[in-house]
Motif scaffolding. Structure first.
Motif, PDB file in Angstrom:
ATOM      1  N   GLN A  67     -10.834  10.029  19.769  1.00 21.51           N
ATOM      2  CA  GLN A  67     -11.159   8.652  20.136  1.00 21.51           C
ATOM      3  C   GLN A  67     -11.790   7.898  18.969  1.00 21.51           C
ATOM      4  OE1 GLN A  67     -11.935  11.344  21.857  1.00 21.51           O
ATOM      5  NE2 GLN A  67     -10.925  11.124  23.855  1.00 21.51           N
ATOM      6  N   GLU A  68     -12.596   8.588  18.162  1.00 19.44           N
ATOM      7  CA  GLU A  68     -13.224   7.932  17.023  1.00 19.44           C
ATOM      8  C   GLU A  68     -12.213   7.633  15.919  1.00 19.44           C
ATOM      9  OE1 GLU A  68     -16.945   9.308  15.533  1.00 19.44           O
ATOM     10  OE2 GLU A  68     -17.624  10.063  17.484  1.00 19.44           O
ATOM     11  N   VAL A  69     -11.284   8.546  15.697  1.00 14.14           N
ATOM     12  CA  VAL A  69     -10.245   8.308  14.691  1.00 14.14           C
ATOM     13  C   VAL A  69      -9.333   7.179  15.144  1.00 14.14           C
ATOM     14  CG1 VAL A  69      -8.335   9.336  13.408  1.00 14.14           C
ATOM     15  CG2 VAL A  69     -10.349  10.713  13.933  1.00 14.14           C
ATOM     16  N   GLU A  70      -9.007   7.168  16.408  1.00 14.32           N
ATOM     17  CA  GLU A  70      -8.178   6.104  16.967  1.00 14.32           C
ATOM     18  C   GLU A  70      -8.881   4.747  16.815  1.00 14.32           C
ATOM     19  OE1 GLU A  70      -5.277   6.066  20.833  1.00 14.32           O
ATOM     20  OE2 GLU A  70      -7.408   6.438  21.208  1.00 14.32           O
ATOM     21  N   ALA A  71     -10.184   4.726  17.063  1.00  5.99           N
ATOM     22  CA  ALA A  71     -10.960   3.497  16.912  1.00  5.99           C
ATOM     23  C   ALA A  71     -11.016   3.052  15.450  1.00  5.99           C
ATOM     24  CB  ALA A  71     -12.369   3.697  17.461  1.00  5.99           C
ATOM     25  N   LEU A  72     -11.086   4.013  14.530  1.00  2.58           N
ATOM     26  CA  LEU A  72     -11.066   3.717  13.101  1.00  2.58           C
ATOM     27  C   LEU A  72      -9.780   2.985  12.712  1.00  2.58           C
ATOM     28  CD1 LEU A  72     -11.690   4.068  10.030  1.00  2.58           C
ATOM     29  CD2 LEU A  72     -10.766   6.406  10.252  1.00  2.58           C
ATOM     30  N   VAL A  73      -8.664   3.511  13.161  1.00  2.33           N
ATOM     31  CA  VAL A  73      -7.371   2.904  12.847  1.00  2.33           C
ATOM     32  C   VAL A  73      -7.285   1.506  13.460  1.00  2.33           C
ATOM     33  CG1 VAL A  73      -4.883   3.084  13.278  1.00  2.33           C
ATOM     34  CG2 VAL A  73      -6.178   5.108  12.550  1.00  2.33           C
ATOM     35  N   GLN A  74      -7.772   1.359  14.681  1.00  5.12           N
ATOM     36  CA  GLN A  74      -7.761   0.051  15.326  1.00  5.12           C
ATOM     37  C   GLN A  74      -8.652  -0.936  14.570  1.00  5.12           C
ATOM     38  OE1 GLN A  74      -5.778  -0.823  18.081  1.00  5.12           O
ATOM     39  NE2 GLN A  74      -6.415  -2.846  17.363  1.00  5.12           N
ATOM     40  N   TYR A  75      -9.777  -0.444  14.081  1.00  8.15           N
ATOM     41  CA  TYR A  75     -10.691  -1.282  13.294  1.00  8.15           C
ATOM     42  C   TYR A  75      -9.994  -1.822  12.049  1.00  8.15           C
ATOM     43  CZ  TYR A  75     -14.500  -2.505  10.109  1.00  8.15           C
ATOM     44  OH  TYR A  75     -15.312  -3.154   9.222  1.00  8.15           O
ATOM     45  N   ASP A  84      -1.382   0.170   6.222  1.00  8.87           N
ATOM     46  CA  ASP A  84      -0.215   0.594   5.441  1.00  8.87           C
ATOM     47  C   ASP A  84      -0.298   2.049   4.997  1.00  8.87           C
ATOM     48  OD1 ASP A  84       1.200  -2.086   5.046  1.00  8.87           O
ATOM     49  OD2 ASP A  84      -0.813  -2.540   4.313  1.00  8.87           O
ATOM     50  N   VAL A  85      -1.516   2.511   4.728  1.00  4.86           N
ATOM     51  CA  VAL A  85      -1.709   3.867   4.209  1.00  4.86           C
ATOM     52  C   VAL A  85      -2.875   4.527   4.935  1.00  4.86           C
ATOM     53  CG1 VAL A  85      -2.113   5.299   2.172  1.00  4.86           C
ATOM     54  CG2 VAL A  85      -0.927   3.094   1.928  1.00  4.86           C
ATOM     55  N   MET A  86      -2.660   5.755   5.396  1.00  6.03           N
ATOM     56  CA  MET A  86      -3.730   6.554   5.992  1.00  6.03           C
ATOM     57  C   MET A  86      -3.887   7.805   5.142  1.00  6.03           C
ATOM     58  SD  MET A  86      -5.814   6.722   8.635  1.00  6.03           S
ATOM     59  CE  MET A  86      -6.845   7.915   9.506  1.00  6.03           C
ATOM     60  N   PHE A  87      -5.060   7.957   4.539  1.00  2.92           N
ATOM     61  CA  PHE A  87      -5.340   9.144   3.727  1.00  2.92           C
ATOM     62  C   PHE A  87      -6.304  10.026   4.495  1.00  2.92           C
ATOM     63  CE2 PHE A  87      -7.406  10.739  -0.480  1.00  2.92           C
ATOM     64  CZ  PHE A  87      -6.712  11.937  -0.383  1.00  2.92           C
ATOM     65  N   ASN A  88      -5.768  11.082   5.108  1.00  5.35           N
ATOM     66  CA  ASN A  88      -6.569  12.031   5.886  1.00  5.35           C
ATOM     67  C   ASN A  88      -7.173  13.055   4.936  1.00  5.35           C
ATOM     68  OD1 ASN A  88      -5.901  10.997   8.571  1.00  5.35           O
ATOM     69  ND2 ASN A  88      -3.823  11.720   8.124  1.00  5.35           N
ATOM     70  N   ASN A  89      -8.358  12.740   4.465  1.00  9.69           N
ATOM     71  CA  ASN A  89      -8.956  13.504   3.372  1.00  9.69           C
ATOM     72  C   ASN A  89     -10.235  14.242   3.758  1.00  9.69           C
ATOM     73  OD1 ASN A  89      -9.676  14.017   0.394  1.00  9.69           O
ATOM     74  ND2 ASN A  89     -11.357  12.703   1.075  1.00  9.69           N
ATOM     75  N   ALA A  90     -10.890  13.857   4.854  1.00 11.65           N
ATOM     76  CA  ALA A  90     -12.170  14.466   5.214  1.00 11.65           C
ATOM     77  C   ALA A  90     -12.039  15.984   5.332  1.00 11.65           C
ATOM     78  CB  ALA A  90     -12.679  13.882   6.522  1.00 11.65           C
ATOM     79  N   GLY A  91     -12.995  16.688   4.766  1.00 13.27           N
ATOM     80  CA  GLY A  91     -12.941  18.141   4.827  1.00 13.27           C
ATOM     81  C   GLY A  91     -14.301  18.760   4.553  1.00 13.27           C
ATOM     82  N   TYR A 119      -5.440  14.349  14.105  1.00  7.80           N
ATOM     83  CA  TYR A 119      -5.835  13.110  14.765  1.00  7.80           C
ATOM     84  C   TYR A 119      -5.478  11.899  13.900  1.00  7.80           C
ATOM     85  CZ  TYR A 119      -8.647  16.019  17.946  1.00  7.80           C
ATOM     86  OH  TYR A 119      -9.070  16.936  18.866  1.00  7.80           O
ATOM     87  N   GLY A 120      -5.660  12.021  12.597  1.00  9.38           N
ATOM     88  CA  GLY A 120      -5.342  10.915  11.702  1.00  9.38           C
ATOM     89  C   GLY A 120      -3.865  10.612  11.655  1.00  9.38           C
ATOM     90  N   ILE A 121      -3.043  11.654  11.615  1.00  6.98           N
ATOM     91  CA  ILE A 121      -1.590  11.457  11.633  1.00  6.98           C
ATOM     92  C   ILE A 121      -1.169  10.775  12.935  1.00  6.98           C
ATOM     93  CG2 ILE A 121       0.662  12.577  11.631  1.00  6.98           C
ATOM     94  CD1 ILE A 121      -0.612  14.878  10.018  1.00  6.98           C
ATOM     95  N   LEU A 122      -1.693  11.266  14.047  1.00 11.91           N
ATOM     96  CA  LEU A 122      -1.304  10.746  15.358  1.00 11.91           C
ATOM     97  C   LEU A 122      -1.733   9.291  15.531  1.00 11.91           C
ATOM     98  CD1 LEU A 122      -0.056  11.261  18.131  1.00 11.91           C
ATOM     99  CD2 LEU A 122      -2.276  12.174  18.881  1.00 11.91           C
ATOM    100  N   ALA A 123      -3.002   9.000  15.235  1.00  4.50           N
ATOM    101  CA  ALA A 123      -3.496   7.642  15.425  1.00  4.50           C
ATOM    102  C   ALA A 123      -2.808   6.651  14.497  1.00  4.50           C
ATOM    103  CB  ALA A 123      -5.011   7.614  15.211  1.00  4.50           C
ATOM    104  N   ALA A 124      -2.673   7.014  13.229  1.00  3.51           N
ATOM    105  CA  ALA A 124      -2.033   6.117  12.271  1.00  3.51           C
ATOM    106  C   ALA A 124      -0.547   5.959  12.565  1.00  3.51           C
ATOM    107  CB  ALA A 124      -2.240   6.629  10.851  1.00  3.51           C
ATOM    108  N   GLY A 125       0.110   7.059  12.905  1.00  6.03           N
ATOM    109  CA  GLY A 125       1.533   6.996  13.217  1.00  6.03           C
ATOM    110  C   GLY A 125       1.817   6.076  14.392  1.00  6.03           C
ATOM    111  N   ARG A 126       1.014   6.175  15.438  1.00  9.14           N
ATOM    112  CA  ARG A 126       1.191   5.314  16.606  1.00  9.14           C
ATOM    113  C   ARG A 126       0.980   3.841  16.247  1.00  9.14           C
ATOM    114  NH1 ARG A 126      -2.046   8.738  21.344  1.00  9.14           N
ATOM    115  NH2 ARG A 126      -0.309  10.138  21.877  1.00  9.14           N
ATOM    116  N   LYS A 127      -0.069   3.556  15.475  1.00 10.30           N
ATOM    117  CA  LYS A 127      -0.361   2.167  15.120  1.00 10.30           C
ATOM    118  C   LYS A 127       0.696   1.601  14.193  1.00 10.30           C
ATOM    119  CE  LYS A 127      -3.142   0.160  16.450  1.00 10.30           C
ATOM    120  NZ  LYS A 127      -3.165  -0.833  17.555  1.00 10.30           N
TER     121      LYS A 127
END
Length: 255
Positions: A67-75, A84-91, A119-127
């Motif tokens: 839900q937080e990642v989804e909210a990030l993408v919406q933000y 345009d670009v989602m870099f899923n880098n957190a680790g 979560y980043g792939i899913l949220a960004a891909g959907r948006k």
């Protein structure tokens, strides 16, 4: 200005590769949403960008919660009109012998390094599909997704999963014009390798690259900027090895 007018979201943007990627993206013309669980370091990255004349915003996120990642993408979409670009880098990392593990040790690393990417792939891909954006999703994998090393079982399992998730997601998102790739660094001078410094293994880590030098975050950021640009339009569903030869040579006797 390869990323001019592009909006880029970067998780783990408060330090290391994430911060370097954010600064590089802005120099290439992008607007950046810096996402991190650490508010202080994330806002510091934004300040560095703004002081250089760039445009960025900070968003606090725990990538272990969809839900937080989804909210990030919406933000990002609400703030800048698109993504345009989602870099899923957190680790995160954890160095502990396998037989000393508690299941919680494994869960902690996998939730950030594997689920956070999913979560980043899913949220960004959907948006991106919703907005009809021919976007780029980039994931941070690692040489440790290919080669075994003692003490980092959970990290290696997660990074191996990132490699396959990249391929699978690329296949499923290709019909929408969305590319999914990953970058696999070798040993990079970031907070995640502090444990090697503490153990006096810095020289050993450096020697694992062909040049015998530790990789700097800015070198990985250069690769990520290329992968985010239209110049890499034929790179899809694959992992770009940014390891200075780490996976191409190894022996029981060192270099």
């Amino acid at each position: 200005m390869r990323l001019q007018k592009k909006v880029m979201v970067i998780t783990g943007g408060g330090s290391g590769i994430g911060r370097a990627a954010a600064l590089k993206a802005v120099r290439e013309g992008a607007k950046v949403v810096v996402a991190d669980i650490n508010e202080d370091t994330g806002k510091e990255t934004v300040s560095l960008i703004e002081n250089s004349g760039g445009e960025a915003a900070f968003y606090k996120v725990d990538v272990t919660h969809f839900q937080e990642v989804e909210a990030l993408v919406q933000y990002a979409a609400d703030s800048y009109g698109t993504i345009d670009v989602m870099f899923n880098n957190a680790g995160i990392g954890l160095n502990k012998p396998f037989l000393d593990h508690n299941p919680e040790d494994y869960d902690k690393v996998v939730k950030v390094n594997q689920y956070g990417v999913y979560y980043g792939i899913l949220a960004a891909g959907r948006k991106m599909k919703e907005l009809d954006v021919k976007g780029s999703i980039i994931n941070t994998a690692s040489v440790f997704g290919y080669m075994a090393s003692p003490g980092v079982f959970g990290y290696q399992a997660a990074k191996g999963a990132v490699i396959m998730m990249t391929k699978s997601a690329a296949l499923e998102l290709a019909p929408y014009g969305i590319r999914v790739t990953a970058v696999a660094p070798g040993g990079v001078n970031t907070p995640i390798v502090q444990g090697y410094k503490d153990l006096g293994l810095w020289d050993h880590l450096s020697s694992q690259q062909m040049t015998g030098n530790i990789i700097e975050p800015e070198q990985i950021a250069d690769v990520v900027a290329f992968m985010a640009s239209e110049e890499s339009s034929v790179i899809n569903g694959t992992v770009v090895m940014a390891d200075d030869g780490y996976t191409s040579f190894k022996s029981h006797y060192g270099r």
